[in-house]
Design an enzyme around this catalytic site. Sequence first.
Site, PDB file in Angstrom:
ATOM      1  N   GLY A   1       6.734   3.708   4.976  1.00  0.00           N
ATOM      2  CA  GLY A   1       7.066   4.925   5.819  1.00  0.00           C
ATOM      3  C   GLY A   1       8.624   4.513   6.201  1.00  0.00           C
TER       4      GLY A   1
ATOM      5  CB  VAL B   1       1.500   0.235   5.014  1.00  0.00           C
ATOM      6  CG1 VAL B   1       0.378  -0.079   5.638  1.00  0.00           C
ATOM      7  CG2 VAL B   1       2.298   0.704   5.764  1.00  0.00           C
TER       8      VAL B   1
ATOM      9  CG  ASP C   1       1.162  14.260  14.360  1.00  0.00           C
ATOM     10  OD1 ASP C   1       1.744  15.332  13.867  1.00  0.00           O
ATOM     11  OD2 ASP C   1       1.997  13.743  13.135  1.00  0.00           O
TER      12      ASP C   1
ATOM     13  CG  PHE D   1       9.658   3.260  11.296  1.00  0.00           C
ATOM     14  CD1 PHE D   1      11.156   4.322  11.352  1.00  0.00           C
ATOM     15  CD2 PHE D   1       8.499   3.597  11.825  1.00  0.00           C
ATOM     16  CE1 PHE D   1      10.773   5.816  11.847  1.00  0.00           C
ATOM     17  CE2 PHE D   1       8.571   5.111  12.127  1.00  0.00           C
ATOM     18  CZ  PHE D   1      10.227   5.892  12.663  1.00  0.00           C
ATOM     19  N   GLY D   2       9.363   1.505   7.166  1.00  0.00           N
ATOM     20  CA  GLY D   2       9.659  -0.403   6.441  1.00  0.00           C
ATOM     21  C   GLY D   2       7.677   0.232   5.396  1.00  0.00           C
TER      22      GLY D   2
ATOM     23  CG  LEU E   1      -2.294  -1.114   1.151  1.00  0.00           C
ATOM     24  CD1 LEU E   1      -2.451  -0.954   2.260  1.00  0.00           C
ATOM     25  CD2 LEU E   1      -3.242  -0.578  -0.113  1.00  0.00           C
ATOM     26  N   GLY E   2       2.102   1.187   0.103  1.00  0.00           N
ATOM     27  CA  GLY E   2       2.692   2.394   1.123  1.00  0.00           C
ATOM     28  C   GLY E   2       3.842   1.711   1.470  1.00  0.00           C
TER      29      GLY E   2
END
Length: 501
Positions: free
Chosen positions: A30, A35, A144, A32-33, A27-28
């Site tokens: 980030g 998804v 956030d 750190f890794g 899916l995408g």
Amino acid sequence: MAEKGRRSGGLEQPVVKIGLYVLRETLGFGSFGKVKIAEHEITGHKVAVKILNRRKIKLLEVAEKIGKEINNLKLFRHPHIIKLHQVISTPMDIFMIMEYVPGGELFEYIKKRGKLKESEARRFFQQIISGVDYCHRHMIVHRDLKPENLLLDNNLNVKIADFGLSNMMLDGEFLRTSCGSPNYASPEVVSGMLYAGPEVDIWSCGIILYALLCGMLPFDDQYLPALFQKIKSGVFTIPDYLNKPVVNLLCCMLTVDPMQRIKMEDIKNHDWFKKDLPPYLFPSPISTDASIIDTYAVSEVCEKFGVQEREVHSSLLSTDPHDELAVAYHLFKDNKQFESRPNLKDFYLPTSPMSEGDKPHPEQLKGRHRCQSGPVGSTTDKTSKKGKWHLGIRSRSKPLHIMNEVFQAMKALDMEWQIISPFSVRVRKLHQSTSKYVKMNLQLYLVDYNSCLLDFKSFDADENVNKSQSATPTKSPPTNESRHVIHFFELCSYLIAKLAC
């Protein structure tokens, strides 16, 4: 626990599994890794798997941030907060098995459409405030909140995500970390002042509300010192097309002094906010919804895993986060919203007091308690022009449980329905002999302190019947009326028999 295999069909393709989840497309990406979408091998439900690389976590020194996100999400069960189903650890990675939300970010939705209609903005805002209020009541501040961290499901319902900067609030203690996105940060945060927590989320929600209504931000500048100065001044443009009630709410939320800023309870009681407010968004604090077992989900787990109900109940009582039966149960329960049933979000409701069911039954209003204590009674409403018939089932079960059973029974009988309110449903079923719809209203009433009445009420027959009555004067109207009453009683009997099983 990660496994690789091969799919049948000639070409050899790797199948990557983590536990009972088969990983699919990405899916995408980030920091750190990545998804990925995954599918539960037994239930078939889709989930999102957030894969966190341990080496990157250590290198970027964000282990505490990841730990907070996991710990906080484990606590939450709310319709507008993204769900964490399970955490699976390996020597190389951490796999967060999360709710799959396919609708993208609220940010992209606003970017594509620009300013939203006031009614649509209010609907989003009500869901956001419901989720944030839930966090605050559980002593968690998000810190956030922004449209990029608000995801949308297939039905355009908000899911609050990314709790990486969240923190636990303690009575008498203040937070000092300046975090979050600059455009959504409150004056006290950008000034490096101490803050309690809820007030900074309320400011961010005010920025989000402005963005929903206007399609832009109230405070914006590419040069950070200039942006911070604008935020600390609290001066922003109010477009002419905004109505006074929402302008009042915006100004109260974007108040520079955190002590004077509107509180969460005041937002919930604001006239603009309360308009068309769905009852399920703010359950009673004494609600025991979490203790209600979803019989549909239990039966599905029993069927898929070949186990007995007592085994599922035992798993739900266990504290093992990796229990496969408990995880599958929550998957089935949470994914019911993607079935054909409309507005299943309404099932997240307080069991007491009732929203629609808190009014007494009409029989009590007339001073005549004509509903008997037995399972079924009948009354005739003599004040109605057409003499509508009523059937009632009296029960001491909890309102939420009663409605859950009603929906399951209607589904089993292939009925069609429309939810008017959480405790009021309009039902129809096509009669095979006449090829016309038989219709009725179901309304759950509060009869006394601990007893409810499910009221069956007939309403006008199919439009074609009414047309034929006016077009064919020689046909006796009472014949059609009587036929519909008979079919209404048949429909009631089917549903009552199913509920009695």
